[in-house]
Design an enzyme around this catalytic site. Structure first.
Site, short mmCIF file in Angstrom:
data_model
loop_
_atom_site.label_atom_id
_atom_site.label_comp_id
_atom_site.label_asym_id
_atom_site.label_seq_id
_atom_site.Cartn_x
_atom_site.Cartn_y
_atom_site.Cartn_z
CE LYS A 50 -33.55 -11.34 -1.37
NZ LYS A 50 -34.00 -10.18 -0.14
CB SER A 125 -31.52 -7.68 0.26
OG SER A 125 -32.56 -8.25 0.59
CB SER A 149 -35.23 -7.03 1.07
OG SER A 149 -34.08 -6.35 1.82
N1 GLN Z 1 -31.10 -2.37 4.40
C1 GLN Z 1 -32.71 -3.24 5.19
C2 GLN Z 1 -31.12 -4.12 6.26
O1 GLN Z 1 -29.94 -3.99 5.67
C3 GLN Z 1 -33.12 -4.32 5.09
C4 GLN Z 1 -32.69 -5.36 4.46
C5 GLN Z 1 -33.99 -6.58 4.10
O2 GLN Z 1 -35.29 -6.01 4.08
N2 GLN Z 1 -33.62 -7.81 3.95
O3 GLN Z 1 -30.92 -4.92 6.96
#
Ligand code: GLN
Length: 447
Positions: A50, A125, A149
């Site tokens: 990532k 994400s 995410s």
């Molecule tokens: N969708 C969640 C957010 O936008 C989780 C994102 C994540 O785990 N990085 O904060």
């Protein structure tokens, strides 16, 4: 695609051939936009990384314009551990800007497609990681999970994604979003590979002050036949779509058939999770993103003076979702609102933690949805509030610091994967993997 377990047995020559073929396959599937670039390092088994995890001498940008041109000066601890174990970072994969999002649509590099349907999101994400593994373009990938995410894109793309207990995996070299919630974790083709990769990347690290400094490992044992007590949450599941409810019912039957004991429990309304999470995460993000001022990292837009340089750099460098969260985070931390919002969110976080602890006095694992629906179509979550609400099933796990694993259960009538998650007590990854292996074997999901 060969599994991580199989890849670890290849000879050097076989591995080199495999990596050449893999690079060609990635090139042939460019439309998916899972990889930002392919950049083979070392001689080991290729792992997709990532774009918020530092690999020395690679560009690392957290999917943002503001970090264009920034080159990582050192390896994240997880990368060092991977290299020691015969794995190599193979390419950067796409993500929502600064890991803020649930669809990978907010990336500077454009959107990534879901490998099961080109008009649907891969989740976020860590959408690039999930799409790469789901499309057979990676043996395995690393993702990061602040509020779901890893688990949610895994569920949308039909793969396995695991979020370790907070502190199990070093955050050194991970681009910070919300430091009290962030964890790096494995995204793989099956549960056994997740356990193998988890074992490689986890463990003590003096460079991370929040590291749990524990080095106990799990044994991915496919023959393990432990009988567990697993809590299910009938009320909690009521807000999910029929696809998810059907998969939930199927998983309960599978767990019973495997000899586990199912008990029913309740959790408080997930709307409190959303509030506590979005206050905590944005407050921490505001602080963490303060460092991107055009002076020390990446892209700079020169102004007439220092203040204007900050202003122009941040205005042009950050996307809309990131700006929205910086505003919200500053608001909840500002004097007069701090007590009403931030402090209240921390109290709610304690309640959530206590609620889990109470359930875990009597059970080994909890079975929960990962997301309310299968992967949405592009644009469907364009309204930020709809996107935040789609996180209801994942964020409480981060607020409580627990380990959880998302695995595919079935496909709906459109052929879209439906995943569910198992949640365990803090530091009980062994039970998490034992239960997940058992469920995986019983449901026999076909990719
Ligand atoms: N969708 C969640 C957010 O936008 C989780 C994102 C994540 O785990 N990085 O904060």
């Amino acid at each position: 695609m060969i599994t991580l377990k199989e890849a670890l047995k290849l000879s050097k020559a076989e591995l080199n051939n495999f990596k050449e073929e893999l690079a060609k396959k990635i090139e042939a599937n460019k439309d998916l936009n899972a990889y930002i670039d392919v950049n083979n390092v070392g001689e080991g088994v290729p792992i997709a990384i990532k774009d918020n995890i530092q690999v020395k001498d690679w560009s690392v940008t957290s999917g943002s314009k503001i970090l264009q041109g920034y080159i990582a000066p050192y390896n994240a601890t997880v990368i060092e551990k991977m290299l020691d174990a015969g794995l190599s970072p193979f390419g950067r994969v796409n993500m929502d800007e600064f890991a803020m999002g649930s669809t990978t649509e907010s990336s500077f590099y454009g959107k990534t497609q879901n490998p099961h349907a080109g008009d649907r999101v891969p989740g976020g994400s860590s959408g690039g990681s999930a799409a790469a593994v789901g499309a057979g373009l990676a043996v395995a990938a690393l993702g990061s999970d602040t509020g779901g995410s890893i688990r949610q894109p895994a569920a949308y793309c039909g793969i396995v994604g695991m979020k370790p207990t907070y502190g199990r995996v070093s955050r050194y070299g991970l681009g910070a979003y919300a430091s009290s919630l962030d964890q790096i974790g494995p995204m793989t083709q099956n549960v056994e590979d997740a356990a193998i990769l988890y074992d490689i990347i986890s463990g003590s690290d003096a460079k991370d002050s929040t590291n749990a400094m524990r080095d106990d490992k799990v044994t991915p044992n496919l023959d393990a036949d432990r009988k567990l007590t697993i809590a299910v949450l009938p009320k909690y599941v009521e807000n999910a779509s029929q696809d998810v409810k059907d998969a939930y019912a199927q998983a309960i039957e599978a767990l019973k058939a495997a000899g586990h004991t199912i008990v029913e429990r309740e959790m408080m309304d997930a709307k409190y999770d959303i509030s506590a999470y979005y206050i905590t995460a944005t407050a921490e993000a505001t602080t963490n993103l303060g460092r991107y001022d055009g002076i020390r990292y990446g892209n700079r837009v020169e102004g007439k003076n220092l203040e204007e340089t900050y202003y122009l750099t941040r205005s042009e460098g950050f996307g809309d979702e990131v700006k929205r969260r910086i505003l919200l985070g500053n608001f909840v931390l500002s004097s007069g609102y701090y007590e009403a919002y931030y402090v209240k969110a921390q109290k709610t976080r304690h309640l959530i933690k206590d609620e889990y602890a109470k359930i875990f006095e009597e059970v080994d694992l909890i079975l929960s949805p990962v997301a309310p629906t299968v992967a949405p179509k592009f644009g469907e979550l364009a309204n930020p509030m709809d996107m935040y609400l789609s996180d209801i099933y994942t964020i409480s796990v981060n607020l409580a610091g627990l380990p959880a694993l998302s695995l595919p259960i079935t496909k709906n009538s459109d052929g879209m994967p439906v995943g569910l998650q198992l949640i365990a007590k803090a530091y009980d990854e062994q039970t998490l993997f034992d239960g997940a292996l058992s469920l995986e074997r019983e449901v026999a999901y076909k990719a």
